[in-house]
Design a protein around this motif. Structure first.
Motif, PDB file in Angstrom:
ATOM      1  N   ARG A 139      71.157  61.346 -13.690  1.00  0.00           N
ATOM      2  CA  ARG A 139      71.714  62.427 -14.507  1.00  0.00           C
ATOM      3  C   ARG A 139      70.735  63.581 -14.656  1.00  0.00           C
ATOM      4  N   THR A 140      69.446  63.289 -14.625  1.00  0.00           N
ATOM      5  CA  THR A 140      68.438  64.340 -14.800  1.00  0.00           C
ATOM      6  C   THR A 140      67.659  64.623 -13.526  1.00  0.00           C
ATOM      7  N   GLY A 141      67.654  63.655 -12.605  1.00  0.00           N
ATOM      8  CA  GLY A 141      66.827  63.806 -11.409  1.00  0.00           C
ATOM      9  C   GLY A 141      65.356  63.573 -11.672  1.00  0.00           C
ATOM     10  N   GLN A 142      65.016  63.127 -12.889  1.00  0.00           N
ATOM     11  CA  GLN A 142      63.643  62.896 -13.297  1.00  0.00           C
ATOM     12  C   GLN A 142      63.423  61.399 -13.537  1.00  0.00           C
ATOM     13  N   PRO A 143      62.160  60.952 -13.579  1.00  0.00           N
ATOM     14  CA  PRO A 143      61.912  59.541 -13.915  1.00  0.00           C
ATOM     15  C   PRO A 143      62.554  59.180 -15.254  1.00  0.00           C
ATOM     16  N   ALA A 144      63.252  58.055 -15.285  1.00  0.00           N
ATOM     17  CA  ALA A 144      63.917  57.615 -16.512  1.00  0.00           C
ATOM     18  C   ALA A 144      62.873  57.190 -17.537  1.00  0.00           C
ATOM     19  N   PRO A 145      62.917  57.711 -18.761  1.00  0.00           N
ATOM     20  CA  PRO A 145      61.915  57.358 -19.774  1.00  0.00           C
ATOM     21  C   PRO A 145      62.119  55.948 -20.298  1.00  0.00           C
ATOM     22  N   ARG A 146      61.018  55.302 -20.679  1.00  0.00           N
ATOM     23  CA  ARG A 146      61.099  54.002 -21.347  1.00  0.00           C
ATOM     24  C   ARG A 146      61.625  54.230 -22.761  1.00  0.00           C
ATOM     25  N   LEU A 147      62.542  53.394 -23.199  1.00  0.00           N
ATOM     26  CA  LEU A 147      63.217  53.610 -24.482  1.00  0.00           C
ATOM     27  C   LEU A 147      62.797  52.593 -25.537  1.00  0.00           C
ATOM     28  N   PHE A 148      61.557  52.157 -25.492  1.00  0.00           N
ATOM     29  CA  PHE A 148      61.088  51.248 -26.539  1.00  0.00           C
ATOM     30  C   PHE A 148      59.592  51.456 -26.763  1.00  0.00           C
ATOM     31  N   PHE A 149      59.133  51.013 -27.924  1.00  0.00           N
ATOM     32  CA  PHE A 149      57.717  51.076 -28.281  1.00  0.00           C
ATOM     33  C   PHE A 149      57.441  49.926 -29.237  1.00  0.00           C
ATOM     34  N   SER A 150      56.183  49.660 -29.521  1.00  0.00           N
ATOM     35  CA  SER A 150      55.813  48.482 -30.324  1.00  0.00           C
ATOM     36  C   SER A 150      54.974  48.862 -31.526  1.00  0.00           C
ATOM     37  N   LEU A 151      55.143  48.088 -32.594  1.00  0.00           N
ATOM     38  CA  LEU A 151      54.300  48.172 -33.782  1.00  0.00           C
ATOM     39  C   LEU A 151      53.683  46.794 -34.031  1.00  0.00           C
ATOM     40  N   PRO A 152      52.467  46.760 -34.567  1.00  0.00           N
ATOM     41  CA  PRO A 152      51.811  45.467 -34.796  1.00  0.00           C
ATOM     42  C   PRO A 152      52.487  44.683 -35.915  1.00  0.00           C
ATOM     43  N   ARG A 153      52.219  43.388 -35.972  1.00  0.00           N
ATOM     44  CA  ARG A 153      52.854  42.512 -36.959  1.00  0.00           C
ATOM     45  C   ARG A 153      52.459  42.884 -38.383  1.00  0.00           C
ATOM     46  N   ASN A 154      51.253  43.406 -38.560  1.00  0.00           N
ATOM     47  CA  ASN A 154      50.777  43.754 -39.902  1.00  0.00           C
ATOM     48  C   ASN A 154      51.050  45.218 -40.260  1.00  0.00           C
ATOM     49  N   GLN A 155      51.961  45.863 -39.537  1.00  0.00           N
ATOM     50  CA  GLN A 155      52.264  47.268 -39.799  1.00  0.00           C
ATOM     51  C   GLN A 155      52.827  47.446 -41.217  1.00  0.00           C
ATOM     52  N   ARG A 156      52.210  48.357 -41.970  1.00  0.00           N
ATOM     53  CA  ARG A 156      52.696  48.653 -43.308  1.00  0.00           C
ATOM     54  C   ARG A 156      53.941  49.518 -43.228  1.00  0.00           C
ATOM     55  N   ASP A 157      54.673  49.563 -44.350  1.00  0.00           N
ATOM     56  CA  ASP A 157      55.858  50.412 -44.409  1.00  0.00           C
ATOM     57  C   ASP A 157      55.454  51.859 -44.164  1.00  0.00           C
ATOM     58  N   THR A 158      56.235  52.556 -43.348  1.00  0.00           N
ATOM     59  CA  THR A 158      55.874  53.921 -42.962  1.00  0.00           C
ATOM     60  C   THR A 158      57.121  54.650 -42.481  1.00  0.00           C
ATOM     61  N   THR A 159      56.928  55.819 -41.907  1.00  0.00           N
ATOM     62  CA  THR A 159      58.015  56.583 -41.286  1.00  0.00           C
ATOM     63  C   THR A 159      57.682  56.781 -39.820  1.00  0.00           C
ATOM     64  N   VAL A 160      58.641  56.468 -38.960  1.00  0.00           N
ATOM     65  CA  VAL A 160      58.475  56.653 -37.517  1.00  0.00           C
ATOM     66  C   VAL A 160      59.264  57.889 -37.098  1.00  0.00           C
ATOM     67  N   GLU A 161      58.639  58.748 -36.289  1.00  0.00           N
ATOM     68  CA  GLU A 161      59.297  59.968 -35.812  1.00  0.00           C
ATOM     69  C   GLU A 161      59.538  59.868 -34.310  1.00  0.00           C
ATOM     70  N   ILE A 162      60.728  60.313 -33.887  1.00  0.00           N
ATOM     71  CA  ILE A 162      61.110  60.292 -32.474  1.00  0.00           C
ATOM     72  C   ILE A 162      61.412  61.720 -32.029  1.00  0.00           C
ATOM     73  N   ARG A 163      60.899  62.087 -30.871  1.00  0.00           N
ATOM     74  CA  ARG A 163      61.225  63.353 -30.216  1.00  0.00           C
ATOM     75  C   ARG A 163      61.642  63.052 -28.785  1.00  0.00           C
ATOM     76  N   TYR A 164      62.396  63.979 -28.202  1.00  0.00           N
ATOM     77  CA  TYR A 164      62.729  63.811 -26.782  1.00  0.00           C
ATOM     78  C   TYR A 164      62.966  65.171 -26.143  1.00  0.00           C
ATOM     79  N   ARG A 165      62.829  65.200 -24.820  1.00  0.00           N
ATOM     80  CA  ARG A 165      63.079  66.422 -24.059  1.00  0.00           C
ATOM     81  C   ARG A 165      64.435  66.276 -23.377  1.00  0.00           C
TER      82      ARG A 165
END
Length: 539
Positions: A389-415
């Motif tokens: 659809r884009t002709g570009q490398p398909a981006p990976r759609l996942f990421f990881s947080l550690p088990r002891n990650q405190r409550d926070t806010t995660v921000e997502i951006r995309y092109r």
């Protein structure tokens, strides 16, 4: 052989290199770019090419006759002819012929041409003077008032059956043109259209139909030139607007946006602008394209409601077709309202290492970035494959947080598909809640594995080990032996922390059941009070 000897002279060659390649190349490149930007006024690049070519021929002849000091001038003319010739060659494509190579490739330059008033003068397409556009609107409105008094009468005569043997009014010529066109009598249709245009009425649909007729006969480029020739000397009103529709895409969009600003009551401009952002025109839309299309469709319907459409058309069937198309496209876009407003979502999976966030985006993305609030955005990387659809490398759609990650806010951006950066989209992360939600999703998707039977050492055992792993989401486990409704409670130690519950010596994994047990029913009550469906497990 003198010119070969001169080239063998090191001093002459040094002069040639410094002068011709450095100074000449820079000057000609700058001059060529300026000439390319001025292409709508006149083919300056062609003029410069022919001039430099003539100079090259003349200087070379003189040089061959013994004027060896002209070698630098010959080189200057040769480089100039090469640079300008290359620009002329690039301008030969359809998109670049009228506006120049740079403007065809870079919309910002097209906008600059529009603002400087130098766009498409050769085709008589747009008056660069904003005041001229305003006077055009006033003339259009004045002529419209004259036409409106008899517009209904014109529509009635236009809607009649059959050709008019001796047409005398504009609507009769227009009616004949349409019928002759549909019958395949293209020569007669062209003559009827030309006869209609002699009346110079401020009505749009005959011009649009004529342009469509020309496109079929001559292609887009031919239609543009023929229409400009037919409308020679008519630089205002309807012809000025129709000329906009014949421009290449980037210039057409810029011209229509300017026209809409200057003529906010003119409904057709919003319809044509909506087409610029439509799936039909673009093929694949970004969400930004969808939002822009929706905005223009809403403006079109509002302007139509205020009377800004019918007063510009003879053929009401065209107005009806536009209304139906606009309503259908707007309804389809409004059905995607939630996606347009919230195009990104994140779901979480829990594992022994921590949390995996899976990103869902409602449109093709070229890149995806994430960060914890206050941190720097980090690209997720690509999946090692190309997104068709884009002709570009398909981006990976996942990421990881550690088990002891405190409550926070995660921000997502995309092109997005057009390369525009979208976001940030913020998502609250609460480890315990995400664990509970993830555990529940797993339990619901593996409901056929909640319990299992095993005969061991002369006993029949009923195992609850799968449920114990995800017990952080479970408040109560009920089961029933050979009963349709569970009537017993399976007791277990609660797990109130984030992540998967550990299995240790204090965790009950099974119970002994009578050998007569043929099946068991199980029902879960989750921590929020919701109850699962009753599941049956046969031995």
């Amino acid at each position: 052989m003198k010119y070969l000897q001169a080239l063998g002279n090191a001093a002459v060659f040094q002069s040639l290199r410094n002068t011709a390649l450095t100074v000449t190349g820079a000057l000609c490149t700058v001059g060529g770019l300026v000439a390319d930007v001025l292409q709508p006024i006149a083919p300056f690049a062609s003029y410069l090419f022919y001039l430099s070519l003539a100079a090259l021929i003349f200087l070379f002849i003189v040089y061959r006759r013994g004027k060896e000091d002209l070698l630098g001038a010959v080189a200057f003319a040769a480089v100039a002819a090469g640079v300008f010739g290359l620009i002329v060659l690039l301008q030969s494509s359809e998109d670049s012929r009228d506006v120049g190579v740079v403007a065809a490739a870079v919309p910002a330059v097209a906008g600059l041409q529009k603002r400087l008033g130098i766009i498409d003068a050769r085709l008589d397409s747009i008056s660069s003077d904003t005041q001229s556009l305003k006077e055009s609107a006033r003339r259009l409105e004045s002529n419209s008032e004259q036409v409106l008094r008899s517009l209904e009468e014109m529509r009635e005569r236009f809607a009649g059956d059959g050709l008019v043997a001796e047409p005398s009014s504009p609507e009769e010529f227009y009616r004949n043109a349409r019928l002759q066109e549909l019958a395949g009598n293209y020569s007669a249709a062209r003559q009827s259209y030309l006869a209609y245009f002699n009346f110079e009425l401020p009505l749009l649909d005959p011009h649009l139909r004529f342009v469509d007729f020309l496109k079929v006969q001559e292609g887009t480029a031919g239609a543009r030139e023929t229409y400009a020739m037919v409308m020679d000397g008519r630089e205002e009103g309807v012809p000025a607007y129709v000329r906009l529709l014949l421009l290449p895409p980037a210039q057409r969009l810029a011209g229509l946006e300017l026209y809409a600003e200057e003529h906010p009551a003119f409904a057709p401009v919003y319809y044509h602008l909506s087409l610029e952002y439509s799936e039909l025109r673009l093929g694949t839309q970004s969400l930004a394209d969808m939002r822009a299309e929706r905005e223009q469709l809403q403006a079109f319907l509002a302007a139509d409601e205020a009377g800004g459409l019918l007063r510009h058309l003879i053929d009401q069937s065209l107005a009806q077709r536009w209304r139906e198309d606009a309503s259908a496209r707007l309804a389809a876009l409004e059905a995607k309202q939630s996606l347009l407003d919230n195009p990104v979502s994140v779901s979480w999976m829990v594992n022994n290492a921590g949390y995996t966030g899976t990103v869902t985006i409602a449109e093709p993305a070229q890149e995806v970035f994430w960060n914890i609030e206050g941190g720097e955005p980090v690209a997720t990387g690509d999946r090692g494959s190309i997104d068709p659809r884009t002709g570009q490398p398909a981006p990976r759609l996942f990421f990881s947080l550690p088990r002891n990650q405190r409550d926070t806010t995660v921000e997502i951006r995309y092109r997005d598909l057009r390369g525009e950066l979208r976001g940030p989209f913020a998502f609250a992360f609460e480890g315990k809640r995400e664990s509970a939600d993830a555990n529940r999703r797993i339990l619901e998707s593996t409901s056929n594995s909640w319990v299992s039977f095993r005969d061991y050492d002369g006993q029949r055992l009923l195992y609850f080990s799968h449920l114990m792993t995800y017990r952080g989401s479970i408040k109560t486990i009920r089961y029933g032996l050979n009963k349709a409704r569970p009537d017993k409670i399976y007791r277990f130690p609660p797990w109130r922390k984030a992540g998967l519950a550990p299995i240790d010596a204090d965790t009950p994994l099974y119970i002994k059941v009578p050998k007569s047990t043929r099946y068991v029913t199980v029902q879960l009550t989750y921590n929020n009070g919701d109850e699962s469906a009753v599941q049956r497990f046969d031995r």
